[in-house]
Write a protein that holds these residues in place. Structure first.
Motif, PDB file in Angstrom:
ATOM      1  N   HIS A 134      42.482   1.704 -23.769  1.00 60.72           N
ATOM      2  CA  HIS A 134      42.129   0.964 -22.563  1.00 60.72           C
ATOM      3  C   HIS A 134      40.611   0.923 -22.471  1.00 60.72           C
ATOM      4  O   HIS A 134      39.949   1.967 -22.413  1.00 60.72           O
ATOM      5  N   GLU A 135      40.042  -0.270 -22.462  1.00 60.18           N
ATOM      6  CA  GLU A 135      38.587  -0.434 -22.543  1.00 60.18           C
ATOM      7  C   GLU A 135      37.852   0.330 -21.451  1.00 60.18           C
ATOM      8  O   GLU A 135      36.835   0.988 -21.708  1.00 60.18           O
ATOM      9  N   ALA A 136      38.355   0.255 -20.221  1.00 65.95           N
ATOM     10  CA  ALA A 136      37.674   0.923 -19.113  1.00 65.95           C
ATOM     11  C   ALA A 136      37.633   2.430 -19.306  1.00 65.95           C
ATOM     12  O   ALA A 136      36.660   3.094 -18.931  1.00 65.95           O
ATOM     13  N   ASP A 194      37.695   4.056  -9.420  1.00 70.77           N
ATOM     14  CA  ASP A 194      37.710   2.749 -10.074  1.00 70.77           C
ATOM     15  C   ASP A 194      36.911   1.705  -9.310  1.00 70.77           C
ATOM     16  O   ASP A 194      36.821   0.556  -9.741  1.00 70.77           O
ATOM     17  N   PRO A 219      33.881   3.510 -14.417  1.00 70.82           N
ATOM     18  CA  PRO A 219      33.613   2.494 -15.460  1.00 70.82           C
ATOM     19  C   PRO A 219      32.572   1.459 -15.057  1.00 70.82           C
ATOM     20  O   PRO A 219      31.851   0.944 -15.916  1.00 70.82           O
ATOM     21  N   SER A 220      32.479   1.163 -13.756  1.00 74.32           N
ATOM     22  CA  SER A 220      31.510   0.149 -13.338  1.00 74.32           C
ATOM     23  C   SER A 220      30.084   0.570 -13.665  1.00 74.32           C
ATOM     24  O   SER A 220      29.218  -0.268 -13.926  1.00 74.32           O
ATOM     25  N   VAL A 275      31.420  -2.028 -17.310  1.00 77.20           N
ATOM     26  CA  VAL A 275      32.725  -2.522 -17.763  1.00 77.20           C
ATOM     27  C   VAL A 275      33.426  -3.250 -16.623  1.00 77.20           C
ATOM     28  O   VAL A 275      33.335  -2.845 -15.453  1.00 77.20           O
ATOM     29  N   ASP A 276      34.148  -4.322 -16.951  1.00 83.56           N
ATOM     30  CA  ASP A 276      34.954  -5.036 -15.962  1.00 83.56           C
ATOM     31  C   ASP A 276      36.061  -4.104 -15.476  1.00 83.56           C
ATOM     32  O   ASP A 276      36.846  -3.576 -16.270  1.00 83.56           O
ATOM     33  N   ILE A 277      36.115  -3.913 -14.167  1.00 78.09           N
ATOM     34  CA  ILE A 277      37.078  -2.960 -13.614  1.00 78.09           C
ATOM     35  C   ILE A 277      38.303  -3.638 -13.016  1.00 78.09           C
ATOM     36  O   ILE A 277      39.083  -3.007 -12.309  1.00 78.09           O
ATOM     37  N   THR A 315      41.557  -1.806 -13.797  1.00 80.58           N
ATOM     38  CA  THR A 315      41.438  -0.351 -13.768  1.00 80.58           C
ATOM     39  C   THR A 315      41.957   0.197 -12.449  1.00 80.58           C
ATOM     40  O   THR A 315      41.794  -0.437 -11.404  1.00 80.58           O
TER      41      THR A 315
END
Length: 728
Positions: free
Chosen positions: A338-340, A470, A487-488, A492-494, A497
């Motif tokens: 998961h990218e986040a 998140d 993650p923000s 990263v696009d949340i 998430t």
């Protein structure tokens, strides 16, 4: 007439009636009728029956401690036949049967006095001992008198023998000389042998001095994790004092070494602080006997010394090395690709390390989370990982309730109200129970600048904090907390998430043994657009989409009721289920039952809300406005937040984007949109248009706007205009 041994009141006997239950009695009577109901007695376990425990009170009376009088299950008692125990005599029946009651005090030192009860009254132990000593002294005198009489008789016999010998014929004397000499030699030899034997068996003064000066061999150090096999033995422990509490009896020190934590009881006198110079954070060497106390391991302290200088540093280095080695995860292995989550792997490792360190250092952990489905599930993930570690670390059965607490938050801001509550609780725990300051973990909350004041209050007391959220976090938060998993902050696009996705990954690295228990939780936290990787994890773990949905809805409903409580056991049942054969409800059945109520209540409110929506078109933006105070039941489920989320999801697909759902109450404004909206920018625009509206933003870019009720209409119109300009 005497005086009460506790309060000094003049009494017939040794104790007044009001303090009988404060003393422990040793019974030396011969019949049950001589017992006094209400008093506590020392007894010996005789044996078990299905209905209770038989306890011998003295040498002549046996009573029954019925299972109904216990404060626990009969099967959980760790008493063995022959063990000394303390019980209360409740009643002596006409037939001689004795009914016993449970005593929470299971050590002599926990009572305020000790007396001996006989058939004719109670006595101080020293009084009876004096009588015994006098009897022994009299017996010694009788023996000495007998010995003296014997010596006199021996002297008289010897004199008679000498007289007979002097009257012998002179001629016969010469014949008898060899015999006499032989006899004399024999007598003299016997005396010499006896003297030499006595000299050999009795140490000289010099030998005794040497024996006294020879020191006892020092005990080798052992560790907390090894004492379970040393019950009844005296051990030496070295570690750090992580807690001190004073009971009505002993002082209880919590000692932590590199392997665990154990309680050590030290007694000065009832209710008096033992070793007053020893406090939390001191490094000590302790010697004492390992015992079981109410089923828990405990060390009865014999000596307790504070270590200084080189000795102290040796122990501190040992503790720190163990913590460094064990606290940090060897590597980071996310639950899914998961990218986040991948973007914050370092933060996940840091957060897991801080939580593990807190457990190893015997610091309490306080988890604060939003009172939402995502908040509760995220908090439960951390809880699932930490509790087994606490049980492993501490010898107390109830340690998980002392060293871990999960408290829901009202909203997603860790404000001064919440921080003040936590500081008050932690200072009370420190002062009353000698606990260390906690690690505060914010989950699904606390990542925006509005929480900085709360963190600063914690930092003034050197309490650590970390946040897992998140939301779109503010840069200032990185300086306010020890670790931020957001993650923000990594750019990263949340959008896909949840806080649970982050918290479950942290939890898996806190305790790898529970990883399999956590894999379905991320899927539970998504109301829509659940990432495929999390759905696959849940399916592999045996949870289909219906089961996942039911758990999410059930937690959301229960999060509303008594939102200030953790509801630990109920949440565990909903999320993790139970074993077959348990008396508790199966997780699937429970979740299905509660989720049905969720849907019924939510649908009823949605129907009312749809009928009262006002649809506005502003610069090609469709805005549905709901008066949340006029057309919702404010004190019924669902909450405004949950209702607006569900309303927006149900209505947006009927309208071309951009589409906005605006909830306007008496003093709050909430916005949901198909395009990202920065609520801070929205708040600034409203404040500029309504300068006297007392406009402020709570919760950062994903938060809501607050205002003065008198400017409600002006705030609503300013919001509509600003949204039109922003989204058109």
């Amino acid at each position: 007439m005497g005086n009460c041994i506790i309060c000094g009141t003049p009494v017939d006997g040794e104790i007044c009636q009001s303090h009988e239950e404060d003393a422990v009695f040793e019974f030396r009577g011969t019949a049950a009728s001589q017992l006094t109901p209400g008093r506590y007695y020392r007894g010996t376990v005789d044996g078990y029956a299905d209905f209770g425990v038989f306890v011998d009170i003295g040498d002549h009376v046996t009573g029954l401690l019925h299972r109904s009088e216990l404060d626990r299950r009969l099967e959980s008692l760790d008493w063995e036949p022959g063990d000394d125990v303390f019980v209360q005599v409740l009643d002596v029946r006409d037939n001689g049967n004795v009914d016993l009651g449970w005593s929470i005090r299971q050590r002599e030192r926990e009572f305020r006095g000790e007396l001996i009860e006989t058939a004719d009254g109670e006595y101080k132990p020293e009084d009876l001992e004096d009588d015994t000593d006098q009897a022994a002294e009299n017996a010694d005198e009788d023996v000495q008198e007998s010995a003296d009489e014997g010596a006199v008789q021996a002297g008289e016999l010897q004199a008679a023998a000498d007289e007979d010998e002097s009257e012998s014929n002179a001629d016969s004397i010469d014949d008898q000389q060899p015999a006499a000499a032989e006899t004399a030699g024999t007598v003299a030899g016997s005396g010499s042998v006896a003297t030499e034997s006595a000299a050999a068996s009795t140490p000289t003064t010099e030998d005794a001095a040497d024996a006294e000066s020879e020191p006892e061999p020092a005990l080798n150090r052992t560790t907390v994790d090894a004492i379970e096999n040393q019950v009844g033995s005296v051990v030496r422990l070295e570690g750090e004092i992580t807690g001190v509490r004073q009971t009505s009896g002993p002082t209880v020190f919590e000692l932590s070494d590199e392997t665990g934590t154990v309680e050590c009881a030290a007694f000065e006198e009832a209710g008096v602080r033992a070793y007053p110079d020893v406090d939390v954070d001191d490094v000590v060497a302790l010697e004492g006997e390992v015992e079981h106390h109410h089923g828990d391991l405990q060390v009865e302290t014999e000596t307790l010394d504070v270590l200084t200088d080189e000795d102290r540093e040796t122990v501190k280095d040992r503790l720190e090395s163990a913590i460094e080695e064990e606290a940090r995860p060897a590597d980071v292995a996310p639950l899914a690709d998961h990218e986040a989550v991948t973007a914050v792997e370092d933060g996940i490792a840091d957060a897991a390390t801080e939580i593990r360190r807190a457990v190893m250092e015997a610091r309490p952990i306080v988890v604060r989370h939003g009172a939402t489905a995502d908040g509760y599930v995220a908090g439960a993930a951390i809880e699932r990982a930490v509790l087994p570690l606490i049980r492993e670390k501490h010898t107390r059965d109830d340690a998980e309730y002392h060293y871990f607490e999960r408290r829901p938050l009202d909203g997603r801001v860790y404000d001064m109200d919440a921080a003040t509550s936590d500081v008050t609780s932690m200072l009370e725990a420190r002062d009353r129970h000698g606990e260390q300051l906690p690690l505060v973990v914010l989950v699904d909350a606390g990542s925006t600048v509005e929480s900085v004041d709360g963190y600063e209050l914690l930092s003034l007391y050197d309490a650590d904090a970390l946040v897992i959220d998140d939301s779109r976090a503010d840069d200032q938060i990185t300086d306010a907390v020890d670790v931020a998993v957001a993650p923000s902050l990594a750019g990263v696009d949340i959008a896909d998430t949840t806080s649970t996705a982050l918290a479950a990954n942290v939890a898996a690295h806190v305790n790898d043994d529970v990883r399999a228990d956590l894999v379905h939780l991320p899927a539970v936290s998504y109301w829509e657009n659940t990432p495929d990787e999390y759905l696959e994890l849940a399916t592999e773990a045996g949870y289909d989409e219906t089961g996942i949905s039911e758990r999410r809805e059930a937690v959301a409903l229960e999060a509303y009721y008594q939102s200030y409580k953790d509801k630990r056991e109920l949440v565990i049942d909903l999320l993790f289920g139970d074993d077959e054969g348990s008396e508790r409800p199966r997780d699937g059945d429970l979740a299905a039952h509660v989720s049905e109520q969720f849907r019924d209540k939510l649908e009823a409110e949605l129907e009312t809300a749809r009928e009262n929506l006002t649809v506005r078109g502003v610069d090609d933006v469709t805005v549905s406005v709901l008066d949340t105070d006029a057309f919702t039941h404010r004190y019924n489920f669902p909450t405004t937040i949950l209702l607006l989320d569900a309303l927006h999801r149900s209505e947006r697909d009927r309208t071309d984007p951009p589409y906005v759902t605006l909830g306007v109450g008496d003093d709050e404004l909430h916005v949901r949109a198909t395009e990202p909206v920065n609520v801070r920018d929205l708040g600034d625009a409203i404040a500029e248009a309504v300068p006297n509206g007392g406009v402020s933003v709570v919760g950062g870019r994903d938060g809501h706007v607050e205002f003065l009720p008198g400017e409600r209409d002006a705030v609503r119109e300013a919001a509509l205009e600003a949204l039109g300009e922003t989204l058109a």
